[in-house]
Design a protein around this motif. Structure first.
Motif, PDB file in Angstrom:
ATOM      1  N   PRO A  45      92.512  -7.895 105.367  1.00 44.14           N
ATOM      2  CA  PRO A  45      93.153  -7.922 106.574  1.00 44.14           C
ATOM      3  C   PRO A  45      92.453  -8.484 107.871  1.00 44.14           C
ATOM      4  O   PRO A  45      92.830  -9.042 108.896  1.00 44.14           O
ATOM      5  N   GLY A  46      91.041  -8.386 107.406  1.00 46.67           N
ATOM      6  CA  GLY A  46      90.065  -8.643 108.703  1.00 46.67           C
ATOM      7  C   GLY A  46      90.281  -9.986 109.474  1.00 46.67           C
ATOM      8  O   GLY A  46      90.506 -10.055 110.505  1.00 46.67           O
ATOM      9  N   PRO A  47      90.090 -11.135 108.447  1.00 45.87           N
ATOM     10  CA  PRO A  47      90.020 -12.472 109.244  1.00 45.87           C
ATOM     11  C   PRO A  47      91.618 -12.775 109.972  1.00 45.87           C
ATOM     12  O   PRO A  47      91.538 -13.339 111.115  1.00 45.87           O
ATOM     13  N   GLY A 137      99.130  -2.583 109.986  1.00 47.38           N
ATOM     14  CA  GLY A 137      98.461  -3.645 110.589  1.00 47.38           C
ATOM     15  C   GLY A 137      97.091  -3.563 110.026  1.00 47.38           C
ATOM     16  O   GLY A 137      96.375  -4.606 109.766  1.00 47.38           O
ATOM     17  N   THR A 138      96.260  -2.407 109.823  1.00 49.36           N
ATOM     18  CA  THR A 138      94.923  -2.296 109.484  1.00 49.36           C
ATOM     19  C   THR A 138      94.735  -2.585 107.934  1.00 49.36           C
ATOM     20  O   THR A 138      93.781  -3.163 107.318  1.00 49.36           O
ATOM     21  N   ALA A 177      87.907  -0.138 113.061  1.00 53.99           N
ATOM     22  CA  ALA A 177      88.083   0.876 112.069  1.00 53.99           C
ATOM     23  C   ALA A 177      87.540   0.396 110.874  1.00 53.99           C
ATOM     24  O   ALA A 177      86.979   1.261 109.901  1.00 53.99           O
ATOM     25  N   LEU A 178      87.937  -0.911 110.440  1.00 59.81           N
ATOM     26  CA  LEU A 178      87.591  -1.417 109.317  1.00 59.81           C
ATOM     27  C   LEU A 178      85.916  -1.528 109.123  1.00 59.81           C
ATOM     28  O   LEU A 178      85.329  -1.284 107.996  1.00 59.81           O
ATOM     29  N   LEU A 179      85.541  -2.201 110.274  1.00 57.66           N
ATOM     30  CA  LEU A 179      83.963  -2.302 110.102  1.00 57.66           C
ATOM     31  C   LEU A 179      83.199  -0.944 110.088  1.00 57.66           C
ATOM     32  O   LEU A 179      82.135  -0.704 109.231  1.00 57.66           O
ATOM     33  N   TYR A 180      83.807   0.122 110.741  1.00 57.82           N
ATOM     34  CA  TYR A 180      83.011   1.452 110.887  1.00 57.82           C
ATOM     35  C   TYR A 180      83.095   1.972 109.450  1.00 57.82           C
ATOM     36  O   TYR A 180      82.120   2.684 108.877  1.00 57.82           O
TER      37      TYR A 180
END
Length: 246
Positions: A45-47, A137-138, A177-180
């Protein structure tokens, strides 16, 4: 910066999704997420979240309107724990199950276009929709359907401004949240973002040139059809991977 054939195809997908979003107010994640996932699961999902945030900033600057954040505040606050739960869910899902979840989110988005599914835009419904938007979404980059269900009965212009405020203020929470949680390497996120960002800018520029020159209803129906086809293809691929044990 060198572009492979896959990068060029991804760039075209981002350009098309940005063009549709800037013209219709919806469509970037709905169209780009399943197609990019089929191309390379690393884009979701990130990009997709990062590029959607860049597009939302372009649209806000282009419209020159102040953020309307008061009504959607319950949804904004509820998306924060939803984003954290979405990151946890992403870590638990194998690739094939993530594909199934993404296709289900796109199908829900198509259903949310029907007004008979509209929910009252009350603080409680906004909070529930915000949490679900953060979760979906995340995990999949498609967080619009729950909010669309609540905003169906609102005036289209008000809904567009308030949803823009919602996603501008909450998309960074999903990325953080994804990065952490270690679900998204920062170097990979920045590399994909830099390569595909020109597609966002070109798509938005084309939309500015085309604004007001067509009827929005037919393109919206075409968008839903294309999104359904992409979701259907992703659903079949994910089911095949589950069946084959891949």
């Amino acid at each position: 910066m060198a572009y492979s054939a896959v990068d060029c195809l991804a760039l075209l997908i981002v350009l098309g999704g940005s063009l549709v979003q800037a013209l219709l107010g919806i469509g970037f994640a709905l169209l780009a997420a399943p197609l990019l996932y089929l191309l390379d699961p690393g884009y979701v999902p990130g990009p997709v979240l990062l590029l959607g945030f860049v597009l939302a900033c372009c649209m806000l600057l282009g419209n020159r309107r102040a953020l309307a954040w008061r009504r959607p505040m319950p949804a904004i606050l509820a998306r924060l724990p939803g984003a954290w739960c979405g990151g946890l869910l992403l870590g638990l899902l194998p690739g094939a199950w993530l594909g199934l979840l993404l296709s289900a989110c796109v199908l829900l988005a198509a259903l949310s276009s029907y007004r008979w599914l509209a929910l009252p835009c009350s603080p409680r419904n906004l909070a529930v929709a915000g949490f679900c938007s953060g979760l979906m979404g995340t995990a999949t980059a498609v967080g619009g359907p729950p909010m669309a269900l609540v905003y169906q009965a609102r005036d289209p212009l008000d809904a567009r401004i308030e949803l823009a405020a919602f996603f501008l203020l909450t998309t960074p929470a999903s990325l953080l949240a994804l990065l952490y949680q270690g679900r998204l390497p920062l170097d990979a996120l920045l590399a994909s973002g830099l390569k595909l960002a020109p597609g966002v800018l070109v798509g938005y520029g084309l939309a500015v040139c085309l604004q007001g020159r067509f009827d929005r209803q037919r393109p919206r129906q075409l968008l839903l059809l294309m999104a359904l086809l992409a979701a259907g293809g992703l659903l079949l691929l994910s089911l095949w991977r589950l069946w084959s044990g891949g």
